[in-house]
Write a protein that holds these residues in place. Sequence first.
Motif, mmCIF file in Angstrom:
data_model
loop_
_atom_site.group_PDB
_atom_site.id
_atom_site.type_symbol
_atom_site.label_atom_id
_atom_site.label_comp_id
_atom_site.label_asym_id
_atom_site.label_seq_id
_atom_site.Cartn_x
_atom_site.Cartn_y
_atom_site.Cartn_z
ATOM 1 N N PRO A 132 1.095 -1.345 -0.055
ATOM 2 C CA PRO A 132 -0.123 -0.129 -0.021
ATOM 3 C C PRO A 132 1.053 1.224 -0.154
ATOM 4 O O PRO A 132 0.347 2.389 -0.648
ATOM 5 C CB PRO A 132 -0.829 -0.018 1.392
ATOM 6 N N GLN A 133 1.959 1.262 0.718
ATOM 7 C CA GLN A 133 2.889 2.587 0.820
ATOM 8 C C GLN A 133 3.240 2.791 -0.826
ATOM 9 O O GLN A 133 3.462 3.898 -1.068
ATOM 10 C CB GLN A 133 4.082 2.376 1.654
ATOM 11 N N VAL A 134 3.615 1.562 -1.494
ATOM 12 C CA VAL A 134 3.987 1.971 -2.954
ATOM 13 C C VAL A 134 2.945 2.504 -3.856
ATOM 14 O O VAL A 134 3.241 3.342 -4.666
ATOM 15 C CB VAL A 134 4.594 0.564 -3.651
ATOM 16 N N ALA A 135 1.817 1.985 -3.596
ATOM 17 C CA ALA A 135 0.769 2.361 -4.447
ATOM 18 C C ALA A 135 0.438 3.852 -3.964
ATOM 19 O O ALA A 135 -0.080 4.448 -4.936
ATOM 20 C CB ALA A 135 -0.583 1.464 -3.999
ATOM 21 N N LEU A 136 0.485 4.197 -2.885
ATOM 22 C CA LEU A 136 0.353 5.690 -2.353
ATOM 23 C C LEU A 136 1.291 6.748 -3.040
ATOM 24 O O LEU A 136 1.060 7.754 -3.632
ATOM 25 C CB LEU A 136 0.438 5.789 -0.815
ATOM 26 N N ALA A 137 2.616 5.943 -3.271
ATOM 27 C CA ALA A 137 3.724 6.667 -3.847
ATOM 28 C C ALA A 137 3.199 7.140 -5.285
ATOM 29 O O ALA A 137 3.298 8.237 -5.803
ATOM 30 C CB ALA A 137 4.899 6.214 -3.813
ATOM 31 N N ILE A 138 2.911 6.057 -6.124
ATOM 32 C CA ILE A 138 2.524 6.199 -7.372
ATOM 33 C C ILE A 138 1.217 7.022 -7.504
ATOM 34 O O ILE A 138 1.339 7.927 -8.351
ATOM 35 C CB ILE A 138 2.267 4.709 -7.832
ATOM 36 N N ALA A 139 0.431 6.960 -6.506
ATOM 37 C CA ALA A 139 -0.710 8.008 -6.850
ATOM 38 C C ALA A 139 -0.353 9.292 -6.654
ATOM 39 O O ALA A 139 -0.884 10.289 -7.149
ATOM 40 C CB ALA A 139 -1.611 7.501 -5.466
ATOM 41 N N LEU A 140 0.583 9.824 -5.542
ATOM 42 C CA LEU A 140 1.073 11.028 -5.509
ATOM 43 C C LEU A 140 1.808 11.412 -6.814
ATOM 44 O O LEU A 140 1.546 12.686 -7.417
ATOM 45 C CB LEU A 140 2.264 10.976 -4.629
ATOM 46 N N LEU A 141 2.457 10.664 -7.521
ATOM 47 C CA LEU A 141 2.972 11.139 -9.019
ATOM 48 C C LEU A 141 1.978 11.160 -10.048
ATOM 49 O O LEU A 141 1.991 12.210 -10.928
ATOM 50 C CB LEU A 141 3.903 9.845 -9.399
ATOM 51 N N ILE A 142 1.014 10.122 -9.799
ATOM 52 C CA ILE A 142 -0.219 10.560 -10.582
ATOM 53 C C ILE A 142 -0.910 11.973 -10.554
ATOM 54 O O ILE A 142 -1.091 12.601 -11.470
ATOM 55 C CB ILE A 142 -1.569 9.522 -10.493
#
Length: 482
Positions: free
Chosen positions: A152-162
């Motif tokens: 989930p932390q990785v998913a949140l990091a990608i969400a930030l970039l999006i």
Amino acid sequence: MGRRKSHGSSKLKQVLSNNHALHAKKKEIAALCEKLFYLSSNPAYTNQLWENYLEISDVLEKVKKLEEMKTESSSRSQWIGQFTNWLNENGAKIDGVSITEFPGYDLGLRAERDFTENQLILEIPRNLIFSLDTAAPELASLQNDPLIQHMPQVALAIALLIERHKGNTKWKPYLDILPTNYSTVLYMTAADMIELKGSPTLEAALKQCRNIARQYSYFSRVFQNSDTPVSALLGSVFTFERYCWAVSTVMTRQNLIPSEDGARMVHALIPMWDICNYEEGRITTDFNGTWNKCECYSLRNFKRGEQIFISYGSRPNSDFFVHSGFVYMDNKEDAFKLRLGISKADSLQKERTELLERLGLPAVGEFLLKPGTEPISDSLLAFLRVFSMRKAELTHWLDSDKVLDLKHVDCALGTVVEENVRKFLLTRLKLLIANYPTTLSEDLELLKTSLPPIRKQTVQLRVTEKKILQGALEYVEQWIKS
């Protein structure tokens, strides 16, 4: 006519040349990412972490040159007004506090009136909390990706970039006020990292860098080789430095809140609350499910004009250093992680392992040395006793129904076992202290000088670790004399 044709032809040649150069650059980055993925995934390197780190760093330097990242370092202060307006317009309650710069802290929260302990300071509604439930709906197109699914932390990091690279996003005021870089281990050079020589934190730092390099190389391939809304958004802008920024933002700011339906906990970033800097104490932040908002209460009395601090929870400095990018010098919950294990070559391995299992302890694991008057934890003491036993003692305790007594300091044990425990600890502690290239007094002198922030952080970490070791050594020396 002829000249115009020639001019058009040269323009076309230029375009073709640029396209060719861009294609060649992408191809080179892709090849480097393949190498990076191999270096950061191959289990053969796990016993050569430093050499592996240097190889990974070498490849990443080449990647960064090709990606031509320009450091984004605009002042966060210029966005404070826009950010606080956004909070107020969307239902946040932030009366009585303001964002300001504090020496040594960058931005922090300032009390604009007196607050008493347990008084409500901030209310941040769910619609302003950045999570996979409220941001980056495009990420649904990657819901079957194993990293997005299970990390989930990785998913949140990608969400930030999006959200950062969308043309129009409601999160812009929040994204603008976030730091442009961090002091986490991902921003350390090899010269910075070598300052951790002798520290058990070095291994954790190297593993963290290795993991992020692997994730970057993985997503770089995903975004170049798949046709999803996320790839369309990030394919041309995804770089190692941007991924480090996103990961560090999550590492230093994430929290857990209940999902909308209350069925699970979700990783989230809480604007305004995450500007509060750390102070040791109890956690005074909660999520109010009835009103669907995060509430932050005063940790202690704060006078008008003072900086407001919150606690992030009890963690040792090694965790703060690797994941949050700071060291808290007076951390009462600090600990030195001592790795110990029963050798497979030990003729009594089976008996020792069985006894440790009954004590709820691992045969190989990390045990904590604590600061203060009782540095040897119950678990560490019990492990060392089992480690030091001969066959007769092991047989006795395996048959005993009072095995948990081994965790108590005053447990009646044979003199030989207790002497062996003390001798082992004495030798190991002296060795651990000698492993550092500098002494505690030398590091304390260094801290009196002007040091770059990351260098200062590594020296601070060494000081806190050495103080624990020194305290434990003095305790054991006294124990031997008694």
